[in-house]
Design an enzyme around this catalytic site. Structure first.
Site, PDB file in Angstrom:
ATOM      1  N   ASN A  43       0.869  -1.168   0.000  1.00 34.12           N
ATOM      2  CA  ASN A  43       0.000   0.000   0.000  1.00 34.12           C
ATOM      3  C   ASN A  43       0.911   1.224   0.000  1.00 34.12           C
ATOM      4  O   ASN A  43       1.555   1.537   1.007  1.00 34.12           O
ATOM      5  CB  ASN A  43      -0.896   0.008   1.250  1.00 34.12           C
ATOM      6  N   GLU A  55      -3.896   1.604  -2.994  1.00 35.64           N
ATOM      7  CA  GLU A  55      -4.025   3.035  -2.701  1.00 35.64           C
ATOM      8  C   GLU A  55      -3.056   3.861  -3.544  1.00 35.64           C
ATOM      9  O   GLU A  55      -2.320   4.702  -3.055  1.00 35.64           O
ATOM     10  CB  GLU A  55      -3.816   3.310  -1.203  1.00 35.64           C
ATOM     11  N   TYR A 113      -7.837  -3.720  -2.112  1.00 38.83           N
ATOM     12  CA  TYR A 113      -7.767  -2.653  -1.107  1.00 38.83           C
ATOM     13  C   TYR A 113      -9.148  -2.562  -0.480  1.00 38.83           C
ATOM     14  O   TYR A 113     -10.061  -1.950  -1.014  1.00 38.83           O
ATOM     15  CB  TYR A 113      -7.358  -1.331  -1.760  1.00 38.83           C
ATOM     16  N   ASP A 171      -4.025  -4.586   1.275  1.00 37.01           N
ATOM     17  CA  ASP A 171      -4.410  -3.954   2.536  1.00 37.01           C
ATOM     18  C   ASP A 171      -5.851  -4.363   2.821  1.00 37.01           C
ATOM     19  O   ASP A 171      -6.790  -3.821   2.245  1.00 37.01           O
ATOM     20  CB  ASP A 171      -4.277  -2.438   2.400  1.00 37.01           C
ATOM     21  N   ASN A 214      -7.306  -4.040   5.703  1.00 32.53           N
ATOM     22  CA  ASN A 214      -7.868  -3.113   6.684  1.00 32.53           C
ATOM     23  C   ASN A 214      -8.511  -3.802   7.884  1.00 32.53           C
ATOM     24  O   ASN A 214      -9.595  -3.407   8.336  1.00 32.53           O
ATOM     25  CB  ASN A 214      -8.883  -2.181   6.003  1.00 32.53           C
ATOM     26  N   ASP A 233       2.951   4.912   4.837  1.00 34.69           N
ATOM     27  CA  ASP A 233       2.632   4.521   6.209  1.00 34.69           C
ATOM     28  C   ASP A 233       2.481   3.004   6.333  1.00 34.69           C
ATOM     29  O   ASP A 233       2.355   2.474   7.440  1.00 34.69           O
ATOM     30  CB  ASP A 233       1.373   5.233   6.715  1.00 34.69           C
ATOM     31  N   HIS A 234       2.515   2.304   5.219  1.00 31.80           N
ATOM     32  CA  HIS A 234       2.580   0.844   5.185  1.00 31.80           C
ATOM     33  C   HIS A 234       3.964   0.429   4.687  1.00 31.80           C
ATOM     34  O   HIS A 234       4.660   1.217   4.043  1.00 31.80           O
ATOM     35  CB  HIS A 234       1.534   0.251   4.226  1.00 31.80           C
TER      36      HIS A 234
END
Length: 540
Positions: free
Chosen positions: A286, A317, A393, A433, A435, A530-531
């Site tokens: 991601n 993303e 995603y 991802d 989530n 951030d991943h």
């Protein structure tokens, strides 16, 4: 290595702990498109060798010895008690579990380890110290030579030299060497770390006598030379270096169980497959905005491709629009010309997924085939000879859990049914991802996030019901039970520096091919989002 994206821009990828690439690549096989005529294509990877990172030796600010310091003198008796305590714990490691809080603190102080915190933190600090001490003792030759730091080995070797001159040694009344250490004022707050060293400088004493008698003790004027000998002894104080360069190796969890350990890709990845084994290597990431990633200065994505030598790259993303795709495709390196992109049309510059491959798929489809779910560019499916690969995603439940109901009652069941339909013809690999931090081990602060998107009871139950209970295997957790390995760290509180994260990124595979998974791993050293990327090596 073959070729992936020739990203003209660069990404910010911190490789301080992965400075040496132990790959089978020939540098001539990874070049820019103008040299692509030299390339020889191959359908699958022939190397799955994990990285062997090297930690750079660095001088830490505040850790250089000061000759004028009086409160941190290393004495011979301290060294003896230090050695005795280590020998006692090494011979009977089970004694650690029976220690009281007072005994733990006394023991930690005797081996010069910070002794603050609750009992579980003290136990964790002592176990961590003993693990690294036992690791260092594996090299007997290094023990004979003394104390020496080596950046080429996983375990640090220690080396201790006698620096007293022969003249000084002959003088029976000569003063002992002065060992001084300035450790700085900051105290380390973390209770567990790896690769702990502390820099010690030893002043070399040169003895100079006005009159030397064979019968009377020398009353020499001693002159301290400027020669400094660097030595290293294990200590938690220097663990701040580890935390700065490899924070993921620090056990970070609010309520860890006694058998949990931190994920370390340097030591936990299996040996590489032999070159005559056919396999495919898949990377998933991601990127949290591909264009922003390409603008970051630092390490090139081209080098990431060279280092990892993957066959397929899955992106989530990307935040691209349809108008951006052709420009990105023009920057692909020849042998990775198979790329498939989907973008959000309901909200521009949002979501978006892609599959980039050196292997040409048999077919490609986008979305779930359900209009209510397919306007945000969340799914790409590529069919290969022996499996389906789905890059996904999964919708975030959002602030205030506004999309929680949609997520668990519509999206998850629809995706699950889609996967089971594909599975009727061949096995399935779902990556991306997703989530959801499925278990408490998958999130730093489980109690504080019970109603946070990604860790609600509803999402965790949906994850289990729609995927795990229907025959899909979480490959990382299957290979690493009891291992804390995060893939996401929020920017807001700087969680990456202290390894306070979530595991949101997965490789789920059909049960029928779960035993073919050779390596399911995380690349926490790769920054820029951030991943971090995750990887899968699966035999064909």
């Amino acid at each position: 290595m073959k070729q992936l994206l020739q990203f003209v821009s660069t990404t910010s990828i911190n490789l301080t702990s992965f400075a040496v690439f132990h790959k089978h690549l020939n540098t001539k096989t990874f070049v820019y498109p103008i040299l692509n005529a030299m390339e020889s294509k191959r359908p699958f990877s022939k190397s799955s060798e994990p990285m062997s990172p090297v930690v750079e030796d660095k001088k830490l600010k505040g850790l250089e010895a000061s000759f004028g310091s009086k409160n941190l003198v290393v004495k011979g008796n301290d060294v003896n008690s230090y050695s005795i305590e280590i020998e006692r714990l090494t011979k009977d490691p089970e004694i650690i579990d029976t220690m009281t809080v007072q005994e733990l603190r006394r023991t930690l102080r005797s081996i010069r380890v910070p002794a603050k915190g609750r009992k579980d933190e003290l136990l964790s600090a002592l176990r961590s110290f003993m693990d690294n001490n036992m690791c260092a003792e594996q090299d007997s030759q290094s023990r004979e030579e003394g104390i020496l730091v080596s950046s080429e080995k996983t375990c640090e070797e220690v080396k201790d030299k006698n620096v007293i001159d022969a003249d000084s040694a002959a003088d029976g009344n000569a003063s002992p060497d002065i060992h001084e250490l300035n450790q700085g004022k900051r105290k380390l707050k973390q209770s567990r770390s790896e690769s702990k060293t502390v820099k010690v400088t030893t002043k070399k004493l040169s003895m100079k006598s006005d009159k030397v008698s064979d019968f009377e003790p020398s009353r020499a004027k001693r002159k301290v030379s400027t020669d400094i000998v660097s030595a290293v002894s294990q200590s938690v104080e220097i663990s701040r270096t580890t935390i700065q360069t490899e924070p993921w190796t620090v056990l970070a969890h609010k309520k860890p169980q006694t058998d949990w350990v931190a994920y370390n890709p340097r030591t936990m990845r299996p040996p590489p497959l032999t070159r005559d084994t056919q396999f495919v290597k898949i990377l998933s990431w991601n990127v949290n905005g591909l264009r922003a990633l390409l603008k970051l200065e630092g390490f090139s994505a081209l080098q990431l491709a060279q280092r990892e030598d993957f066959d397929i790259l899955c992106l989530q993303e990307t935040k691209l629009q349809e108008k951006d795709i052709e420009d990105i495709k023009c920057r692909l390196i020849n042998e990775y010309e198979n790329s498939f992109w989907t973008c959000s049309v309901s909200k521009l510059g949002y979501s978006g997924t892609a599959i980039i491959s050196r292997i040409k798929p048999l077919s490609v489809r986008y979305g779930l085939g359900i209009s209510d779910h397919d306007s945000e560019g969340r799914l790409v499916t590529a069919e290969f000879d022996t499996f389906y690969l789905i890059c996904g995603y999964i919708p975030n439940s959002g602030d205030g859990l506004k999309r929680l109901s949609y997520r668990v009652t519509q999206w998850d069941p629809s995706l699950s049914d889609y996967l089971k339909e594909l599975e009727k013809s061949k096995p399935v690999i779902l990556t991306g991802d997703l989530n959801c931090a499925h278990e408490e081990i998958d999130i730093y602060n489980p109690a504080g996030n019970k109603r946070s998107a990604g860790f609600t009871d509803e999402e965790r139950k949906s994850f289990a019901t729609n995927f795990l209970s229907r025959g899909f295997v979480d490959t990382f957790r299957s290979q690493h039970p009891g291992v804390i390995g995060y893939t996401y760290w929020g920017y807001r509180h700087g969680g990456r520096k202290t390894n306070k994260g979530w595991r949101l990124d997965y490789f789920l595979v059909s049960e029928s091919i779960a035993d073919k998974v050779h390596d399911s791993y995380i690349l926490p050293d790769v920054a820029g989002s951030d991943h971090c990327p995750i990887g899968l090596v699966i035999k064909l």
